[in-house]
Design a protein around this motif. Structure first.
Motif, PDB file in Angstrom:
ATOM      1  N   SER A   6       1.413  -1.393  -0.383  1.00  0.00           N
ATOM      2  CA  SER A   6      -0.069   0.326   0.344  1.00  0.00           C
ATOM      3  C   SER A   6       0.327   0.954   0.282  1.00  0.00           C
ATOM      4  O   SER A   6      -0.287   2.318  -0.066  1.00  0.00           O
ATOM      5  CB  SER A   6      -0.970  -0.178   1.533  1.00  0.00           C
ATOM      6  N   PHE A   7       1.958   1.130   0.094  1.00  0.00           N
ATOM      7  CA  PHE A   7       3.105   2.169   0.344  1.00  0.00           C
ATOM      8  C   PHE A   7       4.018   2.452  -0.829  1.00  0.00           C
ATOM      9  O   PHE A   7       4.028   3.817  -1.536  1.00  0.00           O
ATOM     10  CB  PHE A   7       3.988   2.307   0.862  1.00  0.00           C
ATOM     11  N   PHE A   8       3.597   1.857  -2.068  1.00  0.00           N
ATOM     12  CA  PHE A   8       3.986   2.235  -3.464  1.00  0.00           C
ATOM     13  C   PHE A   8       3.160   2.270  -4.329  1.00  0.00           C
ATOM     14  O   PHE A   8       2.568   1.755  -5.390  1.00  0.00           O
ATOM     15  CB  PHE A   8       4.703   0.911  -3.952  1.00  0.00           C
ATOM     16  N   LYS A   9       2.758   3.537  -3.845  1.00  0.00           N
ATOM     17  CA  LYS A   9       1.844   4.258  -4.668  1.00  0.00           C
ATOM     18  C   LYS A   9       2.093   5.644  -5.048  1.00  0.00           C
ATOM     19  O   LYS A   9       1.025   6.884  -4.952  1.00  0.00           O
ATOM     20  CB  LYS A   9      -0.004   3.857  -4.657  1.00  0.00           C
ATOM     21  N   MET A  10       3.286   6.364  -4.127  1.00  0.00           N
ATOM     22  CA  MET A  10       3.413   7.516  -5.169  1.00  0.00           C
ATOM     23  C   MET A  10       4.416   8.042  -6.036  1.00  0.00           C
ATOM     24  O   MET A  10       4.873   7.187  -6.868  1.00  0.00           O
ATOM     25  CB  MET A  10       4.526   7.809  -3.720  1.00  0.00           C
ATOM     26  N   ALA A  11       4.190   9.143  -6.429  1.00  0.00           N
ATOM     27  CA  ALA A  11       5.011   9.436  -7.453  1.00  0.00           C
ATOM     28  C   ALA A  11       6.735  10.650  -6.825  1.00  0.00           C
ATOM     29  O   ALA A  11       6.116  10.766  -6.336  1.00  0.00           O
ATOM     30  CB  ALA A  11       4.757  10.159  -9.032  1.00  0.00           C
TER      31      ALA A  11
END
Lengths: 229, 229
Positions: A6-11
């Motif tokens: 769920s953390f790997f959703k940033m740019a």
DNA sequence: CTAATTTAAGGTTAATTTTACATTTTAATT
DNA sequence: AATTAAAATGTAAAATTAACCTTAAATTAG
């Protein structure tokens, strides 16, 4: 930290503050955005970092793609990560600054960029995103860096007059400096090479041209010499 | 930038370098990781940033969760973004440093943390991730900051002797300073308040205790005073 | 071609800051 | 009472910084 997905959703993005010195003024390179978000707004050259791209290299790539500038050493300044700084999602950005010589001042527009311009720093108005804040932080970094490292030369042509150098410092620091003391200080460092050449075509006594001697500086810096204006 | 969704697959973290001053040495707070990746390794306190969490606030939260430390002002130092720095995916991290007083030096272990320790900076060995590099960058930031801003006091108890202050500077800068000149310089700044109290129970002449006067410093700093060691 | 204009170049003195350095004081301990 | 340990303190020389103005060399205008 069992499920981390769920953390790997940033740019992630980089934004570049490119300083130039022209007509006695410090200018920055800005682009008019050709696409949303902030289409039509002036902004710092910046873009998203690729998933498999080194952060520092990304700054160079983005600058090149947006402005054509290449081989410009870039310094990381600061990272901006308020929650709502980007309308498309969570985007954290790292700001970089660079100093370019007048020779590089013909910047072209490219794809994704409607217009490109050099704007004196005191004429900058509202920029896209939080770019005004980013600009301020880079400016303040520049002001402190210029006093403690021999980077001013990067803003001048290879050969320059002492007056030009002094005007550069005055423009960045916003103060006026004593001519004789400034010259004494700079020359006493012995990091300038007198090229034995003078200006041509000026309607007054022509000034001698000097050139920064990076080798000499490096040598004495290793022996503990500290550049200080 | 038509489809931007492929960019939103990164994670972001913060890592904290917490400096303390104890037994005449600069120490940092490290934790032994209780989970993968790098389970069992010593590491800087750090963790992933939540999707809806401000970056700077995240540093405070992470520090608190891992070490119990609270209300510690944290300074952003630098952002590290090589491609392969994290085994679970693309994670870019921002480093922060903080200075804590000896009173805060009893740090406890928490969930996710097997052990926690204060380690003198010259005894740090291999840390998880790229934390050795991050530590170096924070150390070098500390060394330059300590010379130009009155932050050394944050590492001392509220009241301290001039000798303690001098030893602190010597520990950080790695040089030895002249006692009389150091005292003259510090006292001439007029930012220390003499509390009229002396040490007790020492087997030698007891020293006077001083306290940093943040108000006074703020006032003269606004008038252009520059702290400089 | 002469005068006017414009910027370059350069040195001295006073004031301030930095550096180097050694003795006496005050407490606890033996 | 003597010993030990660190605290406190001032001065002189050296180095750096700050203040300050006249002459030189080129172009332009008349």
């Amino acid at each position: 930290m069992s499920d981390v997905s769920s953390f790997f959703k940033m740019a992630f993005s980089v934004d570049c503050v490119i300083f130039g010195f022209d007509e006695g003024k410090i200018k920055i390179l800005i682009i008019k955005r050709g696409e949303d978000p902030f289409k039509g707004f002036w902004a710092l050259p910046g873009n998203l970092v690729y998933l498999d791209e080194d952060l520092n290299l990304s700054a160079k790539r983005v600058l090149h793609e947006l402005t054509g500038l290449q081989n410009v050493p870039m310094q990381q300044v600061s990272t901006f990560g308020t929650i709502d700084r980007h309308p498309l999602g969570r985007v954290i950005t790292t700001a970089y600054y660079a100093l370019v010589k007048p020779a590089a001042l013909h910047a072209y527009a490219s794809s994704h960029v409607e217009q490109i311009a050099w704007l004196p720093i005191d004429e900058v108005e509202e920029l896209a995103f939080d770019h005004n804040i980013i600009l301020e932080s880079c400016l303040s970094k520049l002001r402190s860096a210029i006093k403690n490292r021999p980077i001013g030369f990067d803003l001048l042509p290879k050969q320059f007059t002492l007056s030009a150098l002094q005007k550069l410092y005055e423009a960045i620091l916003g103060t006026s400096l004593d001519k004789r003391n400034f010259r004494k200080k700079i020359l006493s460092m012995e990091i300038l090479e007198d090229k034995g050449v003078t200006q041509e075509g000026v309607a007054h006594r022509p000034a001698k041209l000097f050139q920064f001697d990076a080798e000499k500086y490096k040598a004495i810096a290793e022996d503990g010499f500290l550049f200080q204006i």
